[in-house]
Each structure stands twice: as C-alpha cells, then as structure tokens.
Design an enzyme around this catalytic site. Sequence first.
Site, short mmCIF file in Angstrom:
data_model
loop_
_atom_site.label_atom_id
_atom_site.label_comp_id
_atom_site.label_asym_id
_atom_site.label_seq_id
_atom_site.Cartn_x
_atom_site.Cartn_y
_atom_site.Cartn_z
N ARG A 35 36.84 81.40 20.80
CA ARG A 35 35.69 79.83 19.95
C ARG A 35 36.58 79.35 18.82
O ARG A 35 36.01 77.89 18.84
CB ARG A 35 34.70 80.10 20.67
CG ARG A 35 34.70 79.67 22.25
CD ARG A 35 32.73 80.45 22.47
NE ARG A 35 32.60 79.90 23.88
CZ ARG A 35 31.96 80.50 24.91
NH1 ARG A 35 30.92 81.87 24.46
NH2 ARG A 35 31.36 80.45 25.61
N LYS A 202 28.79 82.38 42.09
CA LYS A 202 27.20 82.24 41.83
C LYS A 202 27.80 81.24 42.70
O LYS A 202 27.11 79.72 42.39
CB LYS A 202 27.22 81.42 39.99
CG LYS A 202 27.27 82.96 39.39
CD LYS A 202 27.47 82.34 37.71
CE LYS A 202 28.78 82.77 37.14
NZ LYS A 202 28.63 82.02 35.79
N GLY A 352 33.72 81.64 33.23
CA GLY A 352 34.52 82.44 32.28
C GLY A 352 35.61 83.47 33.09
O GLY A 352 36.41 83.62 32.84
N GLY A 375 28.00 76.80 32.12
CA GLY A 375 27.47 75.82 32.92
C GLY A 375 27.51 74.25 31.89
O GLY A 375 27.06 73.54 32.90
P1 ADP Z 1 33.32 81.76 36.71
O1 ADP Z 1 32.87 83.09 35.51
O2 ADP Z 1 34.52 81.59 37.00
O3 ADP Z 1 32.65 80.29 36.75
P2 ADP Z 1 32.00 83.25 38.51
O4 ADP Z 1 31.03 83.76 37.72
O5 ADP Z 1 31.14 81.88 39.89
O6 ADP Z 1 33.31 82.66 38.52
O7 ADP Z 1 32.59 84.31 39.91
C1 ADP Z 1 32.80 85.06 39.81
C2 ADP Z 1 32.77 85.92 40.77
O8 ADP Z 1 32.71 86.28 41.62
C3 ADP Z 1 33.94 87.49 39.76
O9 ADP Z 1 32.90 88.63 39.47
C4 ADP Z 1 34.61 88.15 41.29
O10 ADP Z 1 34.07 89.73 41.42
C5 ADP Z 1 33.38 87.35 42.28
N1 ADP Z 1 33.45 86.24 43.37
C6 ADP Z 1 35.12 86.45 43.95
N2 ADP Z 1 34.15 86.82 45.45
C7 ADP Z 1 33.71 87.69 45.49
C8 ADP Z 1 33.44 87.70 47.27
N3 ADP Z 1 34.10 87.97 48.41
N4 ADP Z 1 32.94 88.62 47.30
C9 ADP Z 1 32.26 88.78 45.82
N5 ADP Z 1 31.99 88.76 44.68
C10 ADP Z 1 33.30 88.25 44.85
MG MG Z 2 31.60 83.73 36.11
#
Ligand code: ADP
Ligand code: MG
Length: 396
Positions: A35, A202, A352, A375
């Site tokens: 960052r 999420k 992230g 976000g």
């Molecule tokens: P980002 O940080 O890219 O926005 P998220 O925070 O929404 O993504 O999701 C990331 C998390 O999703 C990771 O910790 C991963 O382990 C989890 N994840 C991905 N697929 C699954 C699944 N099938 N079941 C449970 N958790 C999952």
């Molecule tokens: Mg995340």
Amino acid sequence: MKKTIGQLKLKGKKVIIRVDFNVPMKDGVITSDTRIKAALPTIKKAIKEGAKVILLSHLGRIKELSDCAKYDLEPVAQDLANKLGKSVTFVRVPTGQDVIDTVSKMKNGHVVMLQNTRWEDINKKAESKNDPALGKFWASLGDVFINDAFGTSHRAHASNVGIAQNISETAIGYLVNKEVEALTKVTESPEHPAVAIIGGAKVSDKIKTIDNLVKNVDKVLIGGGMMFTFWKALGYNIGNSLVELDQVKLARTYLDSYASKIIIASDALISNKFENTVPFVSSEFNIQDGMMGLDVGPKTIKNFKKELKNAKTVIWNGPLGVTEFDNYAKGTLEIAEAIGSLKDAYTVVGGGDSVAAINKLNLAKKFSHISTGGGASLEMLEGKKLPGIEVIADKK
Ligand code: ADP
Ligand code: MG
C-alpha cells in the site's frame, strides 16, 4: 469523470493527500508495504511540483485509548522516508497545535505526515462518523485535497469527505484514478465476451454484485463457498458445505431472472472435515451428508475454462476453493492460470484472498489490474457510487 492530480497546479500550495497506509504490522514492523508503494506516484508528483505535502491515513481500528499505541503510524513515516529518499516529518498527533505549528513551517517540497486519523475515533468516533469540526480542522491546514485512498473511498469519513467538503480544490490521485478506470471499464463497458467469476466465503457481501454484473457481462461463473448457497436455492444436497441460508432466496431470484448468464460450479472436491484432507470428487450437484465441498471439481474447471477461452474481459473476485489448504487450491490455481494466459484480454482481480492467491502463484504480472480495495472494489462491482470519490470535483 473526476478531476485528477495531473490537472492541478500544486506549486507552493499546501496539498493534503489522503493515502491508504493501513498496512499489516507485527510488533511495530510492517509486514507488507504494497500500500505504501501504491501511493508513491501521487506523493512523488506533488513533491516534484513543489507542493507542501501533508499526508493523512488511518491504521487499524481504534475503539479505546489503549488501541492508540498499537496503531501508531510512525513506522510507516520512516518507511516512506526511505522510499522517497527524503525526510518525512511525523507529527505524533493527528490534530491540535503541534499539527498547526508543523504545517506553518513547511517549505515547498516538504513532506509532513500526521498521526493515524482514527486516533480521533476515541472522541465519539469523530473520524469514522465524519464529525464536521474534524473535517474542517484538517481542511484548514491546506489549499488542495487529493483523495488517493481507494480502500476507504466507500466510507464517508472526516479524513476524506469531511475535508473535501471544506476546501476549495479537490482531485483524485493516480491510484484512485487507476482503480476507478479499471473497475468502471469492466462493469460498464467491457469488451465482449466478458466473464465475471465470483467465489470466496463472504456470500452476503458478494452476492449483490451479480445483480449489477449481469447487466454488461455475458457470463457470471459462481464457485468457491458461494456456490453452495446457489445449490441450496436449486434444491440440491450440500452436506455440511458453507451456506448462508438468509441469502438462498436472493440466489433463487437471480437464478430465475438471469438463467442464461449464470453458470454455477457443478461439482466439488469434498472432505469430511474442514482440513487439508485427501479430497474426494463429488457427483454433480450432490454432496452427501457428512461431507463438505472445499474446492470446485474437475468438471467445473473444464467448463469454466471453456467459458474463459475467448474472453476479452474477465472480472474475478473470490477464490474458487479453500486455497489455504494445498489440496483444495487446484480450482483457483487452474483458473488463475487460464486467465493469466489469455491473449488480448483485459483482466481484473479484486479481494484480499484472491489477490494473495495470485501473488502466491506469481501470476500478478499476467493480470491487467489488481484491485487494492476490498470493500471499495466490491461496491464498485455492485454499481454503487463511492462517497469519497463522489465528493471530488468533476473534470471540466
Ligand atoms: P476475497 O478476500 O478474495 O474477497 P473472501 O474473503 O470472500 O475472498 O473469501 C476467501 C475465503 O473463502 C478463503 O479463506 C477461502 O478459504 C474461503 N473459501 C473458498 N471456497 C470455500 C469453500 N468451498 N468452503 C469454505 N470456504 C471457502
Ligand atoms: Mg477475504
């Protein structure tokens, strides 16, 4: 279109730049300086133009006085000074007489950085609730305000919106401009075929992006933990897989309205516990009781690759599986490679964990844009206007 830093005359002016120096730290040591690096072009431009540069950033969350020592920006000021090869005067408080005195002594080309803006949150959340007096105080320090903190632009805080409302000249910095251009392009006017991929865990945070993405992309591929909320909406067995039951109805609505565009991962790698076990492959749209889906399966990977093959635009947010477990990182890996190897495609990734996965695979260079704001980039994918950017003057 918003006014950008390049369109302002900055020489001799006191230029307040809101940056995102909310870096991860351990025991006062910065563990990732991504960052800080990302803010350098804007800071260097202001210095080169002969501005008096006043930097503001938040760090962490401050709930009570005892949090302040933990979230002290001084190490960041030191790191920045090293990167700029010039001194950065750090003021140990974000407001008050010391700040006024330090700023009044500045010469052209000098850089001053104030303490963590969220220290003001111990005072009735003045920063996070955009207390008008606080925004006015910071605005009174400068002539120009530049927002280059994309990661907080979806929030109306005193250190972005509050300042911008009380100062005569405003613009966005290079980083915010890059983010807005990339995310606007992929959501509003993508080159076709355009494919969006949504995964991650999420569900409630991300599911609403689909409603906006379908307007302009050709296909929305759904994997990761997100897929099982859709399976549930279709009445399939999901065993113990991740699901957000209060989102099932919305998933159903999307399936009904956008049937031709939505493609749900059809099989999964499954495990009997949330651990790095040896995976089994599920049958299509069926996970037996006692098992949970932790990655997309081989049929899905094949199908997603087919959808990506001729894509000219790809937007990706959220890993396709639990990448923290090596045995369940395959879907994310293969799809990242498939996107990375597309010729002449404009490819954007945000989130992230998604970005971390891509960095781990050393594929970052193969993407056109990597979004830094979780976000904020999600809200742009949802088609929302970001208050920290809306408040900036339009380009004439
Ligand atoms: P980002 O940080 O890219 O926005 P998220 O925070 O929404 O993504 O999701 C990331 C998390 O999703 C990771 O910790 C991963 O382990 C989890 N994840 C991905 N697929 C699954 C699944 N099938 N079941 C449970 N958790 C999952
Ligand atoms: Mg995340």
